[in-house]
Scaffold this active site. Sequence first.
Site, PDB file in Angstrom:
ATOM      1  CB  THR A 102      -9.782  18.674  -9.515  1.00 36.26           C
ATOM      2  OG1 THR A 102     -10.508  17.529  -9.999  1.00 36.26           O
ATOM      3  CG2 THR A 102      -8.528  18.860 -10.333  1.00 36.26           C
ATOM      4  CE  LYS A 149     -14.492  -9.842 -16.773  1.00 35.74           C
ATOM      5  NZ  LYS A 149     -13.212 -10.118 -17.405  1.00 35.74           N
ATOM      6  CE1 TYR A 163     -10.985  15.462 -19.622  1.00 41.52           C
ATOM      7  CE2 TYR A 163     -11.500  16.687 -21.623  1.00 41.52           C
ATOM      8  CZ  TYR A 163     -11.896  16.162 -20.408  1.00 41.52           C
ATOM      9  OH  TYR A 163     -13.184  16.326 -19.969  1.00 41.52           O
TER      10      TYR A 163
HETATM   11  P1  NAD Z   1     -13.799  18.035 -11.486  1.00 45.54           P
HETATM   12  O1  NAD Z   1     -12.347  18.230 -11.670  1.00 45.54           O
HETATM   13  O2  NAD Z   1     -14.532  19.002 -10.652  1.00 45.54           O
HETATM   14  O3  NAD Z   1     -14.115  16.576 -10.937  1.00 45.54           O
HETATM   15  C1  NAD Z   1     -13.348  15.448 -11.287  1.00 45.54           C
HETATM   16  C2  NAD Z   1     -13.226  14.585 -10.023  1.00 45.54           C
HETATM   17  O4  NAD Z   1     -12.472  13.407 -10.314  1.00 45.54           O
HETATM   18  C3  NAD Z   1     -12.493  15.302  -8.894  1.00 45.54           C
HETATM   19  O5  NAD Z   1     -13.219  15.161  -7.698  1.00 45.54           O
HETATM   20  C4  NAD Z   1     -11.150  14.601  -8.833  1.00 45.54           C
HETATM   21  O6  NAD Z   1     -10.563  14.667  -7.558  1.00 45.54           O
HETATM   22  C5  NAD Z   1     -11.535  13.206  -9.257  1.00 45.54           C
HETATM   23  N1  NAD Z   1     -10.425  12.422  -9.792  1.00 45.54           N
HETATM   24  C6  NAD Z   1      -9.515  12.790 -10.713  1.00 45.54           C
HETATM   25  N2  NAD Z   1      -8.640  11.795 -10.938  1.00 45.54           N
HETATM   26  C7  NAD Z   1      -9.017  10.763 -10.136  1.00 45.54           C
HETATM   27  C8  NAD Z   1      -8.505   9.462  -9.891  1.00 45.54           C
HETATM   28  N3  NAD Z   1      -7.422   9.023 -10.541  1.00 45.54           N
HETATM   29  N4  NAD Z   1      -9.134   8.678  -8.994  1.00 45.54           N
HETATM   30  C9  NAD Z   1     -10.213   9.111  -8.324  1.00 45.54           C
HETATM   31  N5  NAD Z   1     -10.743  10.341  -8.497  1.00 45.54           N
HETATM   32  C10 NAD Z   1     -10.150  11.156  -9.400  1.00 45.54           C
HETATM   33  O7  NAD Z   1     -14.421  17.986 -12.955  1.00 45.54           O
HETATM   34  P2  NAD Z   1     -15.940  17.923 -13.409  1.00 45.54           P
HETATM   35  O8  NAD Z   1     -16.232  19.129 -14.186  1.00 45.54           O
HETATM   36  O9  NAD Z   1     -16.810  17.586 -12.261  1.00 45.54           O
HETATM   37  O10 NAD Z   1     -15.890  16.707 -14.438  1.00 45.54           O
HETATM   38  C11 NAD Z   1     -16.396  15.437 -14.124  1.00 45.54           C
HETATM   39  C12 NAD Z   1     -16.346  14.544 -15.348  1.00 45.54           C
HETATM   40  O11 NAD Z   1     -17.132  15.087 -16.403  1.00 45.54           O
HETATM   41  C13 NAD Z   1     -14.939  14.352 -15.920  1.00 45.54           C
HETATM   42  O12 NAD Z   1     -14.780  13.024 -16.331  1.00 45.54           O
HETATM   43  C14 NAD Z   1     -14.926  15.253 -17.128  1.00 45.54           C
HETATM   44  O13 NAD Z   1     -14.044  14.783 -18.122  1.00 45.54           O
HETATM   45  C15 NAD Z   1     -16.365  15.201 -17.584  1.00 45.54           C
HETATM   46  N6  NAD Z   1     -16.726  16.428 -18.327  1.00 45.54           N
HETATM   47  C16 NAD Z   1     -16.965  17.588 -17.653  1.00 45.54           C
HETATM   48  C17 NAD Z   1     -17.262  18.737 -18.389  1.00 45.54           C
HETATM   49  C18 NAD Z   1     -17.546  20.047 -17.713  1.00 45.54           C
HETATM   50  O14 NAD Z   1     -17.730  21.043 -18.405  1.00 45.54           O
HETATM   51  N7  NAD Z   1     -17.598  20.107 -16.413  1.00 45.54           N
HETATM   52  C19 NAD Z   1     -17.311  18.687 -19.792  1.00 45.54           C
HETATM   53  C20 NAD Z   1     -17.040  17.480 -20.413  1.00 45.54           C
HETATM   54  C21 NAD Z   1     -16.761  16.346 -19.673  1.00 45.54           C
HETATM   55  N1  UDP Z   2     -10.967  -4.906 -11.469  1.00 41.28           N
HETATM   56  C1  UDP Z   2     -11.315  -4.111 -10.389  1.00 41.28           C
HETATM   57  N2  UDP Z   2     -12.359  -4.501  -9.613  1.00 41.28           N
HETATM   58  C2  UDP Z   2     -13.063  -5.641  -9.852  1.00 41.28           C
HETATM   59  C3  UDP Z   2     -12.706  -6.436 -10.961  1.00 41.28           C
HETATM   60  C4  UDP Z   2     -11.647  -6.035 -11.752  1.00 41.28           C
HETATM   61  O1  UDP Z   2     -10.710  -3.076 -10.143  1.00 41.28           O
HETATM   62  O2  UDP Z   2     -13.992  -5.918  -9.104  1.00 41.28           O
HETATM   63  C5  UDP Z   2      -9.841  -4.496 -12.319  1.00 41.28           C
HETATM   64  C6  UDP Z   2      -8.779  -5.574 -12.414  1.00 41.28           C
HETATM   65  O3  UDP Z   2      -7.786  -5.311 -11.449  1.00 41.28           O
HETATM   66  C7  UDP Z   2      -8.250  -5.442 -13.813  1.00 41.28           C
HETATM   67  C8  UDP Z   2      -9.291  -4.641 -14.553  1.00 41.28           C
HETATM   68  O4  UDP Z   2     -10.306  -4.323 -13.619  1.00 41.28           O
HETATM   69  O5  UDP Z   2      -7.053  -4.718 -13.840  1.00 41.28           O
HETATM   70  C9  UDP Z   2      -9.887  -5.379 -15.711  1.00 41.28           C
HETATM   71  O6  UDP Z   2     -10.530  -6.525 -15.209  1.00 41.28           O
HETATM   72  P1  UDP Z   2     -10.853  -7.764 -16.146  1.00 41.28           P
HETATM   73  O7  UDP Z   2     -11.491  -8.809 -15.303  1.00 41.28           O
HETATM   74  O8  UDP Z   2     -11.614  -7.331 -17.334  1.00 41.28           O
HETATM   75  O9  UDP Z   2      -9.435  -8.185 -16.701  1.00 41.28           O
HETATM   76  P2  UDP Z   2      -8.316  -9.121 -16.119  1.00 41.28           P
HETATM   77  O10 UDP Z   2      -8.306  -8.994 -14.633  1.00 41.28           O
HETATM   78  O11 UDP Z   2      -8.700 -10.462 -16.575  1.00 41.28           O
HETATM   79  O12 UDP Z   2      -7.087  -8.577 -16.750  1.00 41.28           O
END
Ligand code: NAD
Ligand code: UDP
Length: 416
Positions: free
Chosen positions: A133, A201, A241
């Site tokens: 998004t 971590k 969500y």
């Molecule tokens: P948004 O949709 O504009 O931004 C969300 C961003 O996350 C986007 O850039 C999207 O591309 C990215 N994203 C989604 N899935 C992803 C993934 N798997 N890997 C990497 N990037 C990913 O929404 P926003 O309003 O900016 O919200 C940001 C955060 O704040 C969210 O976590 C939302 O739950 C939280 N939040 C926002 C509101 C609000 O009113 N805006 C209210 C409550 C909570």
């Molecule tokens: N992880 C990551 N980046 C890091 C370290 C961990 O994305 O630098 C991810 C890792 O692949 C794992 C998750 O974080 O799936 C949880 O990591 P943790 O060390 O707690 O658990 P474990 O790897 O022992 O399952």
Amino acid sequence: MAFGIDALSFPNRKFKIFILFILGTILVVTWATVNRNRTVTLNEGRISQRVLDDLKKDLEKFNIEINEKIRPLDLRITNLENKDRKYPPVKYLAEKDRKRILITGGAGFVGSHLADALVMAGHEVTVVDNFFTGRKRNIEHWIGHENFDLLNHDVVEPLLLEVDQIYHLASPASPPNYMYNPIKTIKTNTIGTLNMLGLAKRVHARLLLASTSEVYGDPEKHPQREDYWGHVNPIGPRACYDEGKRVAETMCYAYAKQEHVEVRVARIFNTFGPRMHMNDGRVVSNFIMQALEGKPLTVYGSGKQTRSFQYISDLVNGLILLMNSNFSEPVNIGNPSEHTIMEFAEMIRDAVGGKTPILNLAKMEDDPQRRKPDITRAKVILGWEPQVSLNIGLNRTIEYFRRELDKSKKSKLVDL
Ligand code: NAD
Ligand code: UDP
Ligand code: UDP
């Protein structure tokens, strides 16, 4: 002896020179061949002199060609740096105060404003986003800046970086967006959060989770305080969500307890402002776009349900204060000024200046009926409270959408 001298002197002098010449030539050719086939040791491997010579020749040719190609690019970059590339002003921070900060979801609405605030404060910011998004244009003004990096990455996959703080915002936020692919929403909020906690971590970074007022569900307590456990339908359309964020919170505290990861949890209430996506389906963007385009404003249900809206800059300040505080329990970040959705529709219509009708459509399933944050904790612990009134925030946002609409009309004209 006399025979030897005679024998040597037997062939005439020209013949002797000829024999010596032949022998000399054989010697030189043999030496050159041996030398060319001689193997040269390069690090671990061995390579023949002939291959090495050929390689050197190719490399020289390649260097000349590549330099010719790079020169115009060099000039272009210098020109961009010199005049076209003007970055917003960035404060200088001493090494000890400068932090390496990761913002997941940093190309989205909230994340991009947060990136602005942190880069301008002098920190080094890495934005990670899969652009589900989010949009590059939200952060394009930083691309190329030495304190800014952008990674196209999905947080559901592991991520290896070295950072001091993680603002974990990656997740779709508007109901139509998170309901579009509920399984992906759950993966992002669970596996994505697990990965970011694993990263925190490993590198001993502090992680702030962007949680939500949706953890309170359709609340039975009003206003909502942080110690309220909520009222969520675990199998309804919002569950991907709501429950995703609830598990994300649970994981934060499990990592805090078991692995001593420093966590901060912001429960964000409805936020609005420039860079909200025109079509993301949230009420503010919908009403403003509808009013600007002279279309009826669509109120879902009676319009008696309430929300409390905060302006984006207030949220960004709250998030930064919370991240840098010593408080690890959840904190509500929102504006307690509560309005019914019908009031809100009228307010936006008046602010835009149109006379479009307000249309009541079918009610959304599981739509929370009342929402208002109790922000006592944020006030006491962070000294934070909202500064921007709804009117001022709305006017700024309407201006932004007006410009966006003009731009998209112009680009459509160009396309024609
Ligand atoms: P948004 O949709 O504009 O931004 C969300 C961003 O996350 C986007 O850039 C999207 O591309 C990215 N994203 C989604 N899935 C992803 C993934 N798997 N890997 C990497 N990037 C990913 O929404 P926003 O309003 O900016 O919200 C940001 C955060 O704040 C969210 O976590 C939302 O739950 C939280 N939040 C926002 C509101 C609000 O009113 N805006 C209210 C409550 C909570
Ligand atoms: N992880 C990551 N980046 C890091 C370290 C961990 O994305 O630098 C991810 C890792 O692949 C794992 C998750 O974080 O799936 C949880 O990591 P943790 O060390 O707690 O658990 P474990 O790897 O022992 O399952
Ligand atoms: N809403 C509405 N018309 C719209 C979009 C939303 O009446 O075009 C209502 C929606 O039913 C909800 C409130 O506005 O009661 C806020 O919706 P939004 O999607 O912005 O955020 P939510 O707080 O529900 O996550």
